[in-house]
Enzyme design. Structure first.
Site, PDB file in Angstrom:
ATOM      1  N   ALA A  82       2.755 -25.625  -4.330  1.00 21.13           N
ATOM      2  CA  ALA A  82       0.896 -26.183  -4.358  1.00 21.13           C
ATOM      3  C   ALA A  82       0.364 -26.636  -5.301  1.00 21.13           C
ATOM      4  O   ALA A  82      -0.283 -28.137  -5.038  1.00 21.13           O
ATOM      5  CB  ALA A  82       0.134 -25.694  -3.368  1.00 21.13           C
ATOM      6  N   GLY A 113       0.222 -25.779 -23.610  1.00 20.26           N
ATOM      7  CA  GLY A 113       1.469 -24.207 -22.908  1.00 20.26           C
ATOM      8  C   GLY A 113       2.685 -25.248 -23.853  1.00 20.26           C
ATOM      9  O   GLY A 113       3.462 -25.102 -24.351  1.00 20.26           O
ATOM     10  N   LYS A 118       1.867 -27.523  -7.608  1.00 24.74           N
ATOM     11  CA  LYS A 118       2.407 -28.554  -8.776  1.00 24.74           C
ATOM     12  C   LYS A 118       2.683 -30.031  -7.785  1.00 24.74           C
ATOM     13  O   LYS A 118       3.279 -30.819  -7.989  1.00 24.74           O
ATOM     14  CB  LYS A 118       4.135 -28.317  -8.735  1.00 24.74           C
ATOM     15  N   TYR A 159       2.451 -22.151  -6.133  1.00 24.55           N
ATOM     16  CA  TYR A 159       2.839 -22.690  -7.374  1.00 24.55           C
ATOM     17  C   TYR A 159       3.825 -23.980  -6.799  1.00 24.55           C
ATOM     18  O   TYR A 159       3.012 -25.435  -7.163  1.00 24.55           O
ATOM     19  CB  TYR A 159       4.906 -21.868  -7.771  1.00 24.55           C
ATOM     20  N   ASP A 215      -8.172 -21.163 -23.089  1.00 21.43           N
ATOM     21  CA  ASP A 215      -7.089 -20.799 -21.495  1.00 21.43           C
ATOM     22  C   ASP A 215      -7.724 -21.869 -20.546  1.00 21.43           C
ATOM     23  O   ASP A 215      -8.843 -22.783 -20.253  1.00 21.43           O
ATOM     24  CB  ASP A 215      -8.158 -19.789 -20.462  1.00 21.43           C
ATOM     25  N   VAL A 216      -6.362 -23.393 -20.315  1.00 21.22           N
ATOM     26  CA  VAL A 216      -6.845 -24.432 -19.667  1.00 21.22           C
ATOM     27  C   VAL A 216      -7.573 -24.267 -18.489  1.00 21.22           C
ATOM     28  O   VAL A 216      -8.427 -25.037 -17.918  1.00 21.22           O
ATOM     29  CB  VAL A 216      -5.294 -25.117 -19.709  1.00 21.22           C
TER      30      VAL A 216
END
Ligand code: NAP
Length: 249
Positions: free
Chosen positions: A159, A13, A161, A157, A65-66
């Site tokens: 969850a 990113g 992080k 999000y 795409d990670v």
């Protein structure tokens, strides 16, 4: 602070926002930079890469795409073939797909967990064998204050992080004896495209809660990421450093 001259730093990113600021910070300290990005409109990535090259930095940018284990594996195989090493990995790629739990569907959940959490696993898995061989390496995972305190509309999000925090601490324990430090940085509310999308009312609400009374800048996050990878932080692993203007203490 010791220079990071010639070291290979991979930033997922890295095309924009916090990742771009991290790329420029490490570049300024003499690192070779590899950035990953995803948007098929590659203009942001191109702009970042050109900005780095204009400063004479050895840099590469790749679309990957990670969330795809296979794609990440291929990506790192190429990096090791060309550059022979990865000294620093910054797992920064992240997305949001916000909505209240009642409206959150499986696709919202899978997409966010796929990029933000599985992506961190995929990239870490891909570099760790080489770092173990070198008996050296630094990994920084970008989490979020939301993983600590929660936020309505961001169950997926938050969850992801919080998962990044657990992953960071576990891998730090597993790898400390191999000379590898793994830390997390949890930004609060930072001025990037991700937050630009938020409705004004939500932004005002956030700002009201920040003791420092303003958003953070990508550079303020990048400084901490760099510091964690410098010799100044040689005895730090498994920590989550909050960069949030005081919104969580
Ligand atoms: P941003 O400006 O939206 O940038 C996100 C980056 O992630 C872009 O480079 C994007 O690449 C990349 N990306 C998205 N999906 C990807 C995928 N599937 N594979 C690979 N790369 C992908 O976001 P940001 O605000 O800089 O956020 C950076 C990190 O900080 C994220 O992990 C975010 O969760 C975290 N964070 C941000 C804030 C904030 O307030 N901004 C707060 C806390 C934590 P393309 O543009 O090429 O798609």
């Amino acid at each position: 602070m010791a220079p990071i001259d010639g070291r290979v730093v991979v930033i997922t990113g890295g095309s924009k926002g916090i990742g771009r600021a991290i790329a420029f910070k490490f570049a300024q300290e003499g690192a070779r930079i590899v950035i990953g990005h995803y948007d098929p409109d590659e203009s942001a990535a191109r702009q970042t890469l050109n900005g780095l090259k204009d400063k004479g930095v050895v840099a590469e940018a790749h679309k990957v795409d990670v969330s795809s284990y296979a794609a990440v594996d291929e990506w790192f195989k190429g990096i090791f073939e060309r550059l022979e090493r990865v000294d620093v990995l910054v797992n920064n790629a992240g997305i949001t797909q916000d909505t209240l739990l009642m409206r959150m569907d499986e696709a919202d959940w899978d997409a966010v967990l796929g990029v933000n959490l599985k992506g961190v696993f995929n990239c870490t898995r891909a570099v760790v064998r080489s770092m173990i061989k070198e008996r050296a390496g630094r990994i920084v995972n970008i989490s979020s204050v939301v993983g600590q305190i929660g936020n309505p509309g961001q169950a997926n999000y938050a969850a992801s992080k919080a998962g990044v925090m657990g992953f960071t601490k576990t891998t730090a324990r597993e790898l400390a004896g191999r000379g590898i430090a793994v830390n997390g940085v949890a930004p609060g509310f930072v001025d990037t495209e991700m937050t630009a999308r938020l409705p004004e009312k939500i932004k005002e609400e956030f700002l009201r809660q920040i003791p420092m009374g303003r958003m953070g800048t990508p550079d303020e996050v990048a400084e901490v990421v760099y510091w964690l990878c410098s010799d100044a932080a040689s005895y730090i692993t498994g920590q989550i450093i909050h960069v949030n203007g005081g919104i969580y203490m």
